[in-house]
Design an enzyme around this catalytic site. Sequence first.
Site, PDB file in Angstrom:
ATOM      1  N   HIS A   4      -2.189   5.087   2.270  1.00  9.31           N
ATOM      2  CA  HIS A   4      -2.213   3.681   2.691  1.00  9.31           C
ATOM      3  C   HIS A   4      -2.680   3.475   4.135  1.00  9.31           C
ATOM      4  CE1 HIS A   4      -0.700   2.550  -1.105  1.00  9.31           C
ATOM      5  NE2 HIS A   4       0.584   2.519  -0.881  1.00  9.31           N
ATOM      6  N   HIS A  19       0.097  -5.434  -1.525  1.00  8.06           N
ATOM      7  CA  HIS A  19       1.144  -4.571  -2.067  1.00  8.06           C
ATOM      8  C   HIS A  19       2.425  -5.367  -2.367  1.00  8.06           C
ATOM      9  CE1 HIS A  19       3.379  -0.792  -2.530  1.00  8.06           C
ATOM     10  NE2 HIS A  19       2.221  -0.162  -2.494  1.00  8.06           N
ATOM     11  N   SER A  20       2.282  -6.572  -2.902  1.00  5.74           N
ATOM     12  CA  SER A  20       3.476  -7.350  -3.265  1.00  5.74           C
ATOM     13  C   SER A  20       4.183  -6.715  -4.452  1.00  5.74           C
ATOM     14  CB  SER A  20       3.088  -8.776  -3.636  1.00  5.74           C
ATOM     15  OG  SER A  20       2.716  -9.474  -2.481  1.00  5.74           O
ATOM     16  N   TYR A  21       5.511  -6.701  -4.377  1.00  3.09           N
ATOM     17  CA  TYR A  21       6.336  -6.249  -5.504  1.00  3.09           C
ATOM     18  C   TYR A  21       6.823  -7.516  -6.199  1.00  3.09           C
ATOM     19  CZ  TYR A  21       6.967  -1.663  -3.157  1.00  3.09           C
ATOM     20  OH  TYR A  21       6.794  -0.446  -2.544  1.00  3.09           O
ATOM     21  N   GLU A  45      -1.700  -3.546  -7.721  1.00  2.96           N
ATOM     22  CA  GLU A  45      -2.544  -3.373  -6.542  1.00  2.96           C
ATOM     23  C   GLU A  45      -3.998  -3.243  -6.965  1.00  2.96           C
ATOM     24  OE1 GLU A  45      -1.004   0.047  -4.299  1.00  2.96           O
ATOM     25  OE2 GLU A  45       0.740  -0.143  -5.578  1.00  2.96           O
TER      26      GLU A  45
HETATM   27  C1  GAL Z   1       2.193   2.698  -3.939  1.00  2.76           C
HETATM   28  C2  GAL Z   1       1.916   4.102  -4.365  1.00  2.76           C
HETATM   29  C3  GAL Z   1       3.239   4.796  -4.515  1.00  2.76           C
HETATM   30  C4  GAL Z   1       4.048   4.727  -3.238  1.00  2.76           C
HETATM   31  C5  GAL Z   1       4.144   3.275  -2.789  1.00  2.76           C
HETATM   32  C6  GAL Z   1       4.792   3.112  -1.433  1.00  2.76           C
HETATM   33  O1  GAL Z   1       1.005   1.999  -3.762  1.00  2.76           O
HETATM   34  O2  GAL Z   1       1.166   4.108  -5.554  1.00  2.76           O
HETATM   35  O3  GAL Z   1       3.042   6.155  -4.901  1.00  2.76           O
HETATM   36  O4  GAL Z   1       3.450   5.507  -2.247  1.00  2.76           O
HETATM   37  O5  GAL Z   1       2.885   2.692  -2.707  1.00  2.76           O
HETATM   38  O6  GAL Z   1       6.109   3.501  -1.449  1.00  2.76           O
END
Ligand code: GAL
Length: 337
Positions: free
Chosen positions: A100, A170-172, A301
Amino acid sequence: MIEINPTSHDKIVKIIMYNNQLEIELTNYGCTILKFLAPDKFDKMGDVVLGYDSITEYQQQDGYLGAIVGRVANRIKKGKFILNGIEYSLAINNGPNHLHGGIEGFSYKIFDYLILNENSIRFTYISADMEEGYPGELTLNVIYTLSGNSLMITYNAYTTKDTIINITNHSYFNLSNCADNICQHSLRVDADEIACIDEDGLPTGKFLCVKNTPFDFNEQKILKEQINKKHEQMLLGKGIDHPFIFKSKENQVELFDTDSGRKLTVSSTLPGAQIYTGNFLDGRKGKDNKHYFKHAGICIETQNLPDAIHIEKNPSTILRKNDIYEETTIYTFNVIK
Ligand code: GAL
């Protein structure tokens, strides 16, 4: 409408965008989506993304809750890559690999901002040549536009030297607004293939045909039933944490929660998405003192293939000097009563 509010942190603001259907709270810190309020089947507004109560937590924690991720999302094998015959070395910040964008990727940067009109705001960050080891001064614009029941995120970028780029949000999501996890949500993904990963979450270069595997979401499936199936890739990911290769050009992903009736449709110009079921969430404290455990949220994502620089013949993540990177992802909310 857009409102800007200062915070106690220098140069960091909170921005509220709203219309008669949605309300979104953003910050120029990492271009992060702090809150995303959408109606349920009883017309009650509820926040459908995970996050923290304070900016300080966004600055100190990993997990990338709601943030823009870059310069290159996901992993780069051993943090090394060759471009135009030159080898570049990036930080190793996730097992043996780079993740990232590095130690302080775009998720941890303060962006400039400009209100474009009553529904749009543009964030800009200029990443210096060799920042986190990446070549070229890269200018990234991220535009959030609210329109009816959709949020559109448009990215554009250009560079002073050939470089690599893969930007995502990277929204959950947790559409229920109250359930502890997304296990009862159902998911549809227009993909016949996923990229296989190794035990560190790095794509191996092999692809899996999803037919007759728990990764087949061509028809809506309840997540719980799929993520608990014993499949080598599901075990390696500790759930879903895989690049899905889209086979269509729009409305590729749909997430639905029966209890609230909320349905999210994701439509992107990008060719795939890393779908991640929050497998590494560790019980950390989030908004309103709620603790986020495994599967508390799901990230969709949209992006080019992770580690494309090592896997693809003509890596989709290369951005040449004089070229423009431009991609759009639209998040649309509907209610099924
Ligand atoms: C995601 C990734 C995961 C983990 C997460 C952050 O995008 O696919 O493996 O790294 O981010 O905790």
